[in-house]
Write a protein that holds these residues in place. Structure first.
Motif, PDB file in Angstrom:
ATOM      1  N   LEU A   1      47.629 -92.299   0.391  1.00  0.00           N
ATOM      2  CA  LEU A   1      47.663 -91.514   1.630  1.00  0.00           C
ATOM      3  C   LEU A   1      47.080 -90.098   1.561  1.00  0.00           C
ATOM      4  CD1 LEU A   1      49.589 -93.846   1.938  1.00  0.00           C
ATOM      5  CD2 LEU A   1      50.533 -92.364   4.020  1.00  0.00           C
TER       6      LEU A   1
ATOM      7  N   GLU B   1      41.085 -97.325   8.677  1.00  0.00           N
ATOM      8  CA  GLU B   1      40.222 -97.533   9.787  1.00  0.00           C
ATOM      9  C   GLU B   1      39.089 -98.456   9.578  1.00  0.00           C
ATOM     10  OE1 GLU B   1      38.423 -93.966  12.756  1.00  0.00           O
ATOM     11  OE2 GLU B   1      37.495 -93.941  10.819  1.00  0.00           O
ATOM     12  N   GLU B   2      38.437 -98.348   8.694  1.00  0.00           N
ATOM     13  CA  GLU B   2      37.372 -99.318   8.044  1.00  0.00           C
ATOM     14  C   GLU B   2      37.900-100.851   8.159  1.00  0.00           C
ATOM     15  OE1 GLU B   2      34.172 -97.012   5.310  1.00  0.00           O
ATOM     16  OE2 GLU B   2      36.066 -97.534   4.453  1.00  0.00           O
TER      17      GLU B   2
ATOM     18  N   THR C   1      38.985 -97.105   4.018  1.00  0.00           N
ATOM     19  CA  THR C   1      39.925 -96.393   4.747  1.00  0.00           C
ATOM     20  C   THR C   1      40.639 -97.561   5.617  1.00  0.00           C
ATOM     21  OG1 THR C   1      38.495 -95.902   6.672  1.00  0.00           O
ATOM     22  CG2 THR C   1      38.997 -94.330   4.921  1.00  0.00           C
TER      23      THR C   1
ATOM     24  N   LYS D   1      42.262 -92.935   9.089  1.00  0.00           N
ATOM     25  CA  LYS D   1      41.129 -92.200   8.396  1.00  0.00           C
ATOM     26  C   LYS D   1      41.837 -91.587   7.001  1.00  0.00           C
ATOM     27  CE  LYS D   1      38.399 -90.865  12.290  1.00  0.00           C
ATOM     28  NZ  LYS D   1      37.999 -89.636  13.023  1.00  0.00           N
ATOM     29  N   SER D   2      43.024 -91.548   6.763  1.00  0.00           N
ATOM     30  CA  SER D   2      43.621 -90.822   5.856  1.00  0.00           C
ATOM     31  C   SER D   2      44.387 -91.919   4.764  1.00  0.00           C
ATOM     32  CB  SER D   2      44.437 -89.904   6.258  1.00  0.00           C
ATOM     33  OG  SER D   2      45.796 -90.340   6.641  1.00  0.00           O
ATOM     34  N   VAL D   3      44.172 -93.042   4.870  1.00  0.00           N
ATOM     35  CA  VAL D   3      44.614 -94.245   4.344  1.00  0.00           C
ATOM     36  C   VAL D   3      43.744 -94.997   3.390  1.00  0.00           C
ATOM     37  CG1 VAL D   3      45.992 -96.307   4.172  1.00  0.00           C
ATOM     38  CG2 VAL D   3      46.675 -94.569   5.728  1.00  0.00           C
ATOM     39  N   PHE D   4      43.750 -94.806   2.071  1.00  0.00           N
ATOM     40  CA  PHE D   4      42.616 -95.628   1.313  1.00  0.00           C
ATOM     41  C   PHE D   4      43.303 -96.655   0.521  1.00  0.00           C
ATOM     42  CE2 PHE D   4      41.600 -91.170   2.268  1.00  0.00           C
ATOM     43  CZ  PHE D   4      40.142 -91.328   2.444  1.00  0.00           C
TER      44      PHE D   4
ATOM     45  N   LEU E   1      38.561 -92.527  -4.534  1.00  0.00           N
ATOM     46  CA  LEU E   1      38.677 -92.308  -3.153  1.00  0.00           C
ATOM     47  C   LEU E   1      37.397 -92.735  -2.358  1.00  0.00           C
ATOM     48  CD1 LEU E   1      40.907 -89.429  -2.240  1.00  0.00           C
ATOM     49  CD2 LEU E   1      41.506 -92.009  -1.989  1.00  0.00           C
TER      50      LEU E   1
ATOM     51  N   ASP F   1      47.305 -91.710  10.249  1.00  0.00           N
ATOM     52  CA  ASP F   1      45.848 -91.396  10.713  1.00  0.00           C
ATOM     53  C   ASP F   1      44.984 -92.436   9.863  1.00  0.00           C
ATOM     54  OD1 ASP F   1      43.107 -90.748  11.076  1.00  0.00           O
ATOM     55  OD2 ASP F   1      43.303 -88.703  10.160  1.00  0.00           O
TER      56      ASP F   1
ATOM     57  N   SER G   1      36.791 -96.461  -2.488  1.00  0.00           N
ATOM     58  CA  SER G   1      37.989 -96.981  -1.435  1.00  0.00           C
ATOM     59  C   SER G   1      37.307 -97.249  -0.111  1.00  0.00           C
ATOM     60  CB  SER G   1      39.084 -96.314  -1.643  1.00  0.00           C
ATOM     61  OG  SER G   1      39.789 -95.958  -2.735  1.00  0.00           O
TER      62      SER G   1
END
Length: 164
Positions: A64, A13-14, A11, A52-55, A6, A50, A9
């Motif tokens: 997730l 968001e990124e 996100t 931010k919670s997906v990598f 992680l 979210d 990884s």
């Protein structure tokens, strides 16, 4: 993915941030593969997605991480469709089937969304999708770390150009 995986990884968001600045190209099919993975692994009762919670790992895996919160708010399916629309818009191109999937008012749930995305990606080639996701994760990571030709300008170079 382990804790170390992680850490290496990026996100979702990124991905939104970097693809939105056009520093890393994103094919519409890759957006479809990414959100297909999310739709297949998301909690249907988990509320809004979210970013931010997906990598996305540098080996092409998608994970997730469920945030700790009381009472999920929103609709997972609708938020995944919205994320697809956002990625397609940022990519600058679309396929008719993926565009339709992003605009459809859900209701069928995550399994129906996953089937719809698979149909839009015919022929489905998950191995190629994982390789492309791995490449996307590596490129986003390079940009966020300030490495390579697509990196964001450094503070030093922008300060020196302001002095000239």
């Amino acid at each position: 993915m382990s804790g170390g995986a992680l850490d290496s990884s990026v996100t979702l968001e990124e991905v939104f941030a970097v693809v939105g600045t056009k520093r890393v190209p994103l094919a519409p099919e890759l957006a479809g593969y990414l959100l297909l993975e999310v739709a297949e692994h998301a909690d249907p009762n988990g509320g809004d997605l979210d970013p931010k919670s997906v990598f996305v790992g540098d080996e092409g895996t998608v994970a997730l991480v469920k945030p700790k919160r009381e009472g999920a708010m929103g609709d997972a399916e609708a938020s995944i469709r919205a994320a697809l629309a956002r990625l397609l818009e940022a990519s600058g191109s679309q396929t008719p089937a993926l565009a339709a999937a992003s605009k459809r008012k859900g209701g069928g749930g995550l399994p129906a969304l996953a089937e719809e995305l698979e149909a839009a990606l015919i022929p489905v080639n998950r191995a190629a999708g994982r390789r492309a996701l791995a490449r996307l994760a590596r490129e986003v990571k390079r940009v966020t770390l300030g490495v390579g030709r697509n990196a964001l300008p450094s503070q030093a170079s922008s300060a020196s150009s302001a002095e000239v």
